[in-house]
Design an enzyme around this catalytic site. Structure first.
Site, PDB file in Angstrom:
ATOM      1  N   LYS A  42       6.970  -6.383   0.414  1.00 44.54           N
ATOM      2  CA  LYS A  42       5.646  -7.454   1.060  1.00 44.54           C
ATOM      3  C   LYS A  42       6.129  -7.127   2.542  1.00 44.54           C
ATOM      4  CE  LYS A  42       2.112  -9.329  -0.298  1.00 44.54           C
ATOM      5  NZ  LYS A  42       1.525  -9.046  -1.654  1.00 44.54           N
TER       6      LYS A  42
HETATM    7  N1  GLU Z   1      -1.650  -6.790  -1.788  1.00 44.48           N
HETATM    8  C1  GLU Z   1      -1.825  -6.571  -3.314  1.00 44.48           C
HETATM    9  C2  GLU Z   1      -0.989  -7.528  -4.009  1.00 44.48           C
HETATM   10  O1  GLU Z   1      -0.648  -8.485  -3.659  1.00 44.48           O
HETATM   11  C3  GLU Z   1      -1.694  -5.035  -3.529  1.00 44.48           C
HETATM   12  C4  GLU Z   1      -0.417  -4.482  -3.435  1.00 44.48           C
HETATM   13  C5  GLU Z   1      -0.344  -2.970  -3.217  1.00 44.48           C
HETATM   14  O2  GLU Z   1      -1.397  -2.197  -3.753  1.00 44.48           O
HETATM   15  O3  GLU Z   1       0.541  -2.442  -3.123  1.00 44.48           O
HETATM   16  O4  GLU Z   1      -0.811  -7.308  -5.134  1.00 44.48           O
END
Ligand code: GLU
Length: 451
Positions: A137
């Site tokens: 992240k």
């Molecule tokens: N931001 C989204 C999550 O927290 C999607 C992450 C992604 O598609 O890599 O799951």
């Protein structure tokens, strides 16, 4: 507490300051200063599952730490001519099941602790869904609402440049998250492609997912997280003999995830009775129209002034009696301070980490069901995986195919979590962790730990 607050170290100066929103927040609604950090909360959840399943102690040690933590401070020349400094993060938690995967958020509260927690949730989420990705992240610590589109592009591109080859199509693949979208992904893609050898440009477009369709995005990715939330709620409704028609629900946060979940549920006959976002809250027991609410908030108007409902403050919003509450904003909304206020049968966690361990215990005591975040909101990353596969295979799948595969993946994960909860006589969050950790344990056991 305001739903703007998110994970902070205990005792930080900014706790409790985010009260400048419409509505009166009482003293008792303020965050508890004894709060553990967000990453500590993840470890609490993790340890509960690890104890119950007797996770191998070495693997426990590995998984309770992140693999890499990248912090970049970078200057941006703004369109006005001046220079501003920004801090960006990318935390890579684990890649034993596949490339690091997870979103990038633009928010003033982004910090290392928050990103660590969010990165580890991505590891559990991908393992639980059974997709071949690890967890990561990242984000930039700033409030994007104060910037023009031209400046946002500069900031985004400069961040992508600073990340350089810490991201890559087979290594670490960002996606949208809070305050980022397909346009931001297109800028990151374009910047990344300008840094790779020309002969690799056309086999590198899977460096990000959640792209616009013509730039290699997938049909159904935009609504995917909300769609996954709805598939989960439908499973719960079926399991509990609750007809979806007339099912009442409330939504906190009306961004991509909250607004899609609301639109899809209303299309199925459910009734949206209250919404809260950064600008305020509104309630209408006869039913709110999600499209209407969305166009009102998109024009940056305060929800508190929305004429289709009556104004509600934060506490009134949380106390609204409904069948389902969908937190779709930031972390730590359901805590020891707020969990008693909820008057619902189900909390469907569309956000990451909306319930802290103290809030979780209260919901469980009160017999309120929870579809835990790593299951409930996995639809986004599942369709990101489909997008990544389509890019690698140079395919474009019809929306029907994307939806059918997403539904099958979500159903499988939901059923597995329910069964494991039964086998271990535990709650579904712990069961979801057990499913994920069992996969991770297996891969470490098979491969061993070098040297
Ligand atoms: N931001 C989204 C999550 O927290 C999607 C992450 C992604 O598609 O890599 O799951």
């Amino acid at each position: 507490m305001s739903f703007l607050s998110c994970g902070r170290q205990s005792g930080t100066a900014d706790e409790g300051v985010e009260l400048q929103r419409d509505g009166n927040l009482s003293e008792s609604a303020r965050p508890n200063t004894q709060h553990a950090s967000l990453f500590e909360n993840v470890i609490t959840q993790f340890n509960k599952a690890a104890d119950l399943m007797r996770l191998d102690p070495s693997i426990r040690k590995i998984l309770s730490r992140t693999s890499h933590e990248i912090v970049v401070n970078f200057p941006v020349r703004m369109s006005g001519g001046g220079i501003e400094m920004f801090t960006g993060y990318r935390v890579q938690h684990n890649d034993s099941l596949g490339p690091f995967k997870g979103g990038l958020r633009f928010h003033p509260k982004v910090d290392l602790d928050e990103v660590r927690a969010l990165a580890s949730w991505m590891t559990w989420k991908c393992a639980l869904a059974g997709i071949p990705f690890g967890g990561a992240k990242g984000g930039i610590q700033f409030d994007p609402t104060g910037y023009s589109l031209a400046d946002l592009e500069r900031i985004t591109r400069r961040f992508a440049f600073a990340l350089g080859h810490y991201i890559g199509p087979e290594y670490d693949i960002p996606a949208p998250d809070v305050n980022t979208n397909a346009q931001i992904m297109a800028w990151i893609l374009d910047t990344y492609l300008s840094m790779v050898e020309p002969k690799h440009r056309n086999n590198s477009i899977h460096v990000v997912t959640g792209k616009p369709i013509v730039s290699g995005g997938s049909f159904g990715r935009d609504k995917a997280t909300g769609q996954g939330v709805v598939y989960n709620i439908l499973k719960w409704a079926e399991e509990n003999n609750r007809p979806i028609k007339g099912l009442t629900f409330t939504v906190q946060g009306f961004g991509n995830v909250g607004s899609w979940a609301a639109r899809l549920l209303v299309q199925l006959g459910a009734k949206l009775i209250a919404v809260e976002d950064i600008s305020g809250g509104t309630r209408n027991l006869k039913g709110l129209k999600p499209e209407d609410v969305l166009s009102f908030t998109s024009a940056r108007r305060s929800l508190a002034k929305y004429s289709g409902g009556q104004f509600v403050d934060h506490i009134m919003f949380l106390k609204t009696k409904a069948d389902v509450f969908i937190p779709a904003a930031l972390e730590r909304q359901i805590t020891a301070d707020t969990a008693d206020w909820l008057d619902v049968s189900l909390v469907a966690e569309a956000a990451n980490g909306p319930t802290d361990p103290a809030g979780d215990a209260i919901l469980q005591d009160r017999g309120i069901d929870i579809i835990p975040d790593i299951l409930c909101n996995a639809g986004g990353v599942v369709v990101s995986y489909f997008e990544w596969l389509q890019n690698k295979r140079r395919e474009s799948w019809e929306l029907e195919k994307v939806d059918a595969r997403l539904q099958a993946t979500m159903h499988k994960a939901y059923d597995r979590v329910r069964d494991v909860a039964g086998e271990h006589n535990t709650d579904r969050r712990t069961a979801a962790y057990i499913v994920a950790l069992t996969r991770l344990e297996k891969v470490y056991t098979e491969r061993g730990i070098f040297p």
